[in-house]
Scaffold this active site. Structure first.
Site, short mmCIF file in Angstrom:
data_model
loop_
_atom_site.label_atom_id
_atom_site.label_comp_id
_atom_site.label_asym_id
_atom_site.label_seq_id
_atom_site.Cartn_x
_atom_site.Cartn_y
_atom_site.Cartn_z
N TYR A 98 0.84 -1.21 0.00
CA TYR A 98 0.00 0.00 0.00
C TYR A 98 0.87 1.25 0.00
CZ TYR A 98 -3.72 3.24 1.40
OH TYR A 98 -4.62 4.27 1.47
N VAL A 100 -11.85 3.78 13.72
CA VAL A 100 -13.07 4.49 14.13
C VAL A 100 -14.29 3.60 13.92
CG1 VAL A 100 -14.45 6.59 13.91
CG2 VAL A 100 -11.99 6.70 13.53
N SER A 101 -14.33 2.94 12.75
CA SER A 101 -15.49 2.06 12.49
C SER A 101 -15.48 0.89 13.47
CB SER A 101 -15.49 1.59 11.03
OG SER A 101 -14.22 1.16 10.65
N PHE A 124 -14.31 0.79 16.62
CA PHE A 124 -14.71 1.21 17.98
C PHE A 124 -16.21 1.49 18.03
CE2 PHE A 124 -10.31 2.98 19.58
CZ PHE A 124 -9.81 1.69 19.55
N GLN A 152 -5.25 -1.51 19.98
CA GLN A 152 -4.00 -2.22 19.65
C GLN A 152 -2.83 -1.56 20.37
OE1 GLN A 152 -4.04 -2.34 15.32
NE2 GLN A 152 -5.65 -3.90 15.32
N1 LIG Z 1 -10.14 6.66 4.16
C1 LIG Z 1 -8.94 7.03 4.49
O1 LIG Z 1 -8.66 7.30 5.65
C2 LIG Z 1 -7.87 7.20 3.45
C3 LIG Z 1 -6.65 7.71 3.84
C4 LIG Z 1 -5.65 7.88 2.89
C5 LIG Z 1 -5.89 7.59 1.56
N2 LIG Z 1 -7.10 7.09 1.21
C6 LIG Z 1 -7.31 6.74 -0.20
O2 LIG Z 1 -8.58 7.19 -0.64
C7 LIG Z 1 -9.15 6.24 -1.55
C8 LIG Z 1 -10.53 5.83 -1.08
O3 LIG Z 1 -10.45 5.31 0.23
P1 LIG Z 1 -11.76 4.77 0.99
O4 LIG Z 1 -11.54 4.98 2.44
O5 LIG Z 1 -12.97 5.30 0.35
O6 LIG Z 1 -11.62 3.21 0.71
P2 LIG Z 1 -12.67 2.12 0.23
O7 LIG Z 1 -11.98 0.82 0.38
O8 LIG Z 1 -13.98 2.33 0.90
O9 LIG Z 1 -12.86 2.48 -1.31
C9 LIG Z 1 -12.02 2.02 -2.32
C10 LIG Z 1 -12.87 1.65 -3.53
O10 LIG Z 1 -12.01 1.21 -4.58
C11 LIG Z 1 -12.53 0.00 -5.12
N3 LIG Z 1 -11.42 -0.75 -5.69
C12 LIG Z 1 -10.40 -1.35 -5.03
N4 LIG Z 1 -9.56 -1.92 -5.90
C13 LIG Z 1 -10.05 -1.68 -7.15
C14 LIG Z 1 -9.64 -2.03 -8.46
N5 LIG Z 1 -8.53 -2.75 -8.67
N6 LIG Z 1 -10.40 -1.62 -9.50
C15 LIG Z 1 -11.54 -0.90 -9.30
N7 LIG Z 1 -11.98 -0.56 -8.08
C16 LIG Z 1 -11.23 -0.94 -7.02
C17 LIG Z 1 -13.20 -0.67 -3.94
O11 LIG Z 1 -14.14 -1.66 -4.30
C18 LIG Z 1 -13.83 0.51 -3.23
O12 LIG Z 1 -15.10 0.81 -3.75
C19 LIG Z 1 -8.14 5.11 -1.65
O13 LIG Z 1 -7.33 5.34 -2.76
C20 LIG Z 1 -7.32 5.24 -0.41
O14 LIG Z 1 -6.01 4.74 -0.58
C21 LIG Z 1 -8.10 6.88 2.11
O1 LIG Z 2 -4.68 7.98 6.64
C1 LIG Z 2 -3.95 7.24 6.03
O2 LIG Z 2 -3.07 7.66 5.32
C2 LIG Z 2 -4.12 5.76 6.13
O3 LIG Z 2 -4.83 5.55 7.31
C3 LIG Z 2 -5.33 4.31 7.56
O4 LIG Z 2 -4.30 3.45 8.06
P1 LIG Z 2 -4.17 3.31 9.63
O5 LIG Z 2 -3.91 4.64 10.24
O6 LIG Z 2 -3.23 2.24 9.96
O7 LIG Z 2 -5.67 2.91 9.98
P2 LIG Z 2 -6.38 2.07 11.09
O8 LIG Z 2 -6.45 0.63 10.72
O9 LIG Z 2 -7.66 2.77 11.33
O10 LIG Z 2 -5.44 2.16 12.36
C4 LIG Z 2 -5.24 3.36 13.08
C5 LIG Z 2 -4.65 3.03 14.44
O11 LIG Z 2 -5.65 2.39 15.21
C6 LIG Z 2 -5.17 1.20 15.78
N1 LIG Z 2 -6.33 0.26 15.84
C7 LIG Z 2 -6.94 -0.20 14.74
C8 LIG Z 2 -8.03 -1.03 14.82
C9 LIG Z 2 -8.50 -1.40 16.10
O12 LIG Z 2 -9.50 -2.16 16.26
N2 LIG Z 2 -7.87 -0.92 17.18
C10 LIG Z 2 -6.80 -0.08 17.10
O13 LIG Z 2 -6.26 0.33 18.14
C11 LIG Z 2 -4.05 0.74 14.85
O14 LIG Z 2 -3.09 0.00 15.58
C12 LIG Z 2 -3.47 2.07 14.40
O15 LIG Z 2 -2.50 2.50 15.30
C13 LIG Z 2 -6.07 3.88 6.32
O16 LIG Z 2 -6.74 2.72 6.50
C14 LIG Z 2 -5.23 3.88 5.11
O17 LIG Z 2 -5.89 3.50 3.97
C15 LIG Z 2 -4.86 5.29 4.92
O18 LIG Z 2 -4.08 5.45 3.80
#
Ligand SMILES: NC(=O)c1ccc[n+]([C@@H]2O[C@H](COP(=O)([O-])OP(=O)(O)OC[C@H]3O[C@@H](n4cnc5c(N)ncnc54)[C@H](O)[C@@H]3O)[C@@H](O)[C@H]2O)c1
Ligand SMILES: O=C(O)[C@H]1O[C@H](OP(=O)(O)OP(=O)(O)OC[C@H]2O[C@@H](n3ccc(=O)[nH]c3=O)[C@H](O)[C@@H]2O)[C@H](O)[C@@H](O)[C@@H]1O
Length: 400
Positions: A211, A254-255, A257, A287
């Site tokens: 990733y 967040v989801s 918790f 975690q």
């Molecule tokens: N939500 C966050 O906190 C967060 C943080 C940093 C970056 N991002 C980036 O923002 C974007 C959206 O994140 P999100 O939280 O909505 O995630 P999400 O997983 O809900 O959405 C991703 C979408 O992409 C689709 N997808 C995955 N692989 C694919 C493929 N090969 N071809 C076509 N579709 C595909 C999934 O089915 C899904 O609908 C991602 O690129 C993610 O890396 C999100």
């Molecule tokens: O913002 C970002 O750039 C990235 O943030 C997240 O990655 P991460 O921060 O690891 O997301 P979480 O899985 O929500 O974890 C956040 C923190 O919560 C902790 N955690 C997670 C899940 C849980 O049930 N309990 C818990 O304490 C993890 O250890 C971590 O320290 C996203 O999922 C990535 O796609 C995104 O790119």
């Protein structure tokens, strides 16, 4: 066109003029000027969490036509159901639409019979695609660590081949393309808060690398197409975003918790706590060590930032996130306080390479986009609780 650079100004400035709009689109515009929308916008990953909120916002503008492609790995058609059938909206299914289905029946039956019957028809960004569009919001990629680590080779392909394909499309039709990159490009950051100039501290061979290194390559590809072909690019570095419509069992903190706290309370409501404790649902899984930090941005703020970046003059990368920083223990306490102070916490093992701290420096977003988040964590959590309660079928108990 913008020629601002990052990383201390040591990158090349643009040497080529921006590409012209697609000749196809250009002729269509003049021919059908009375009904042609101003912009045709492709959203990859538009059935996902952020993507579907972005689609909602883009559809509010009557001048926009929105096209979504998704492979439904982590997204769902349900997120888009209010737009399906709308004349300005299209959900592409294997490169052909409903009207063409009958004409292509033999082709489709022979190739996709099982998919037609059993699964939503999908489009994967790792396959090439030709569409006539003006803007591409390229979001397709699983975002939750448990999902992106599930099939790491596919995650890398999505980030690298998927981004190459979308850049190829942007080049061919002269579209502007925005990549949703991530704060994970900073890895386990040594600099805090993170500025865009920071090059990061990323493990190239770890379980998260599919990733974070994937997104780093995607950023590289964006800049190479920009320098070599004059493509109009935008890069957003998104920090942890939350809000309604996240998958309930998405695995992100967040989801997790909120779902854990609601489920705990619903069991607690049915089974008296003293007699059947094992039926009371899961405690909040913090975690270890719980002192790691994240900065949480509400999804409507995120969507606003992405649209400003796309429509503005700056390539980025630009951090888009909320600088309010919380330890995971503090987040757990905030969720307890909101949903039920009696919900217990449980410290569980962490996963490798979990970043210990994360907070965006958003000076650039403020100055260049006039953007800053409006919704605090304490305002956003109840909105998410309401959505999760509705989907879990657990209404909030009224106070007596
Ligand atoms: N939500 C966050 O906190 C967060 C943080 C940093 C970056 N991002 C980036 O923002 C974007 C959206 O994140 P999100 O939280 O909505 O995630 P999400 O997983 O809900 O959405 C991703 C979408 O992409 C689709 N997808 C995955 N692989 C694919 C493929 N090969 N071809 C076509 N579709 C595909 C999934 O089915 C899904 O609908 C991602 O690129 C993610 O890396 C999100
Ligand atoms: O913002 C970002 O750039 C990235 O943030 C997240 O990655 P991460 O921060 O690891 O997301 P979480 O899985 O929500 O974890 C956040 C923190 O919560 C902790 N955690 C997670 C899940 C849980 O049930 N309990 C818990 O304490 C993890 O250890 C971590 O320290 C996203 O999922 C990535 O796609 C995104 O790119």
């Amino acid at each position: 066109m913008a020629s601002e650079t990052v990383n201390g100004g040591d990158q090349q400035t643009i040497t080529k003029p921006p590409p012209l709009p697609s000749p196809l689109r250009f002729s269509k515009f003049f021919q059908f000027v009375s009904w042609q929308s101003n912009l045709r916008i492709l959203v990859t990953g538009g059935a996902g969490f952020i993507g579907s909120h972005l689609v909602d916002k883009l559809m509010e503008n009557e001048k926009n036509e929105v096209i979504v492609i998704d492979n439904y790995f982590t997204g769902s058609k349900d997120n888009l159901k209010k737009w399906i059938g709308h004349p300005r909206f299209e959900l592409i299914r294997h490169g052909f639409n409903d009207d063409e289905k009958d004409k292509n029946m033999v082709y489709k039956v022979s190739h996709y019979a099982v998919l037609i019957i059993d699964l939503p028809l999908s489009v994967d960004v790792t396959e090439t695609l030709l569409l006539e569009v003006d803007q591409i919001y390229h979001l397709a990629c699983p975002a939750s660590p448990i999902f992106y680590k599930y099939n790491p080779v596919k995650t890398i392909k999505t980030n690298v081949i998927g981004t190459l394909n979308m850049l190829g499309l942007a080049k061919r039709v002269g579209a502007r393309i925005l990549l949703t990159s991530t704060s994970e490009v900073y890895g386990d950051p040594i600099e805090h808060p993170q500025k865009e100039e920071y090059w990061g501290n990323v493990n190239p061979i770890g379980v998260r690398s599919c990733y974070d290194e994937g997104k780093r390559v995607a950023e590289t590809l964006m800049f190479d197409y920009h320098r070599q072909h004059g493509l109009e690019i935008r890069i957003a570095r998104i920090f942890n975003t939350y809000g309604p419509r996240m998958n309930i069992d998405d695995g992100r903190v967040v989801s997790n918790f909120i779902a854990q706290a609601i489920r705990y309370c619903s069991w607690n409501h049915i089974a008296p706590p003293a007699c059947i404790p094992f039926l009371m649902g899961e405690p909040l899984t913090v975690q270890a060590p719980g002192t790691q930090t994240r900065s949480f941005c509400y999804v409507s703020d995120m969507v606003d930032g992405l649209i400003r970046l796309m429509d503005g003059d700056h390539t980025g990368p630009i951090n888009i996130g909320n600088p309010g920083e919380f330890t995971m223990m503090e987040l757990a306490e905030a969720v307890k306080e909101l949903i039920d102070p009696k919900v217990p916490l449980k410290i569980v093992e962490n996963t490798p390479d979990d970043p210990r701290q994360r907070k965006p420096d958003i000076t650039k977003a403020k100055e260049l986009l006039g953007w800053e988040p409006k919704i605090t964590l304490r305002e956003g959590l109840p909105l998410m609780e309401e959505d999760f309660r509705q989907r879990l079928g657990v209404p909030k108990k009224q106070a007596n």
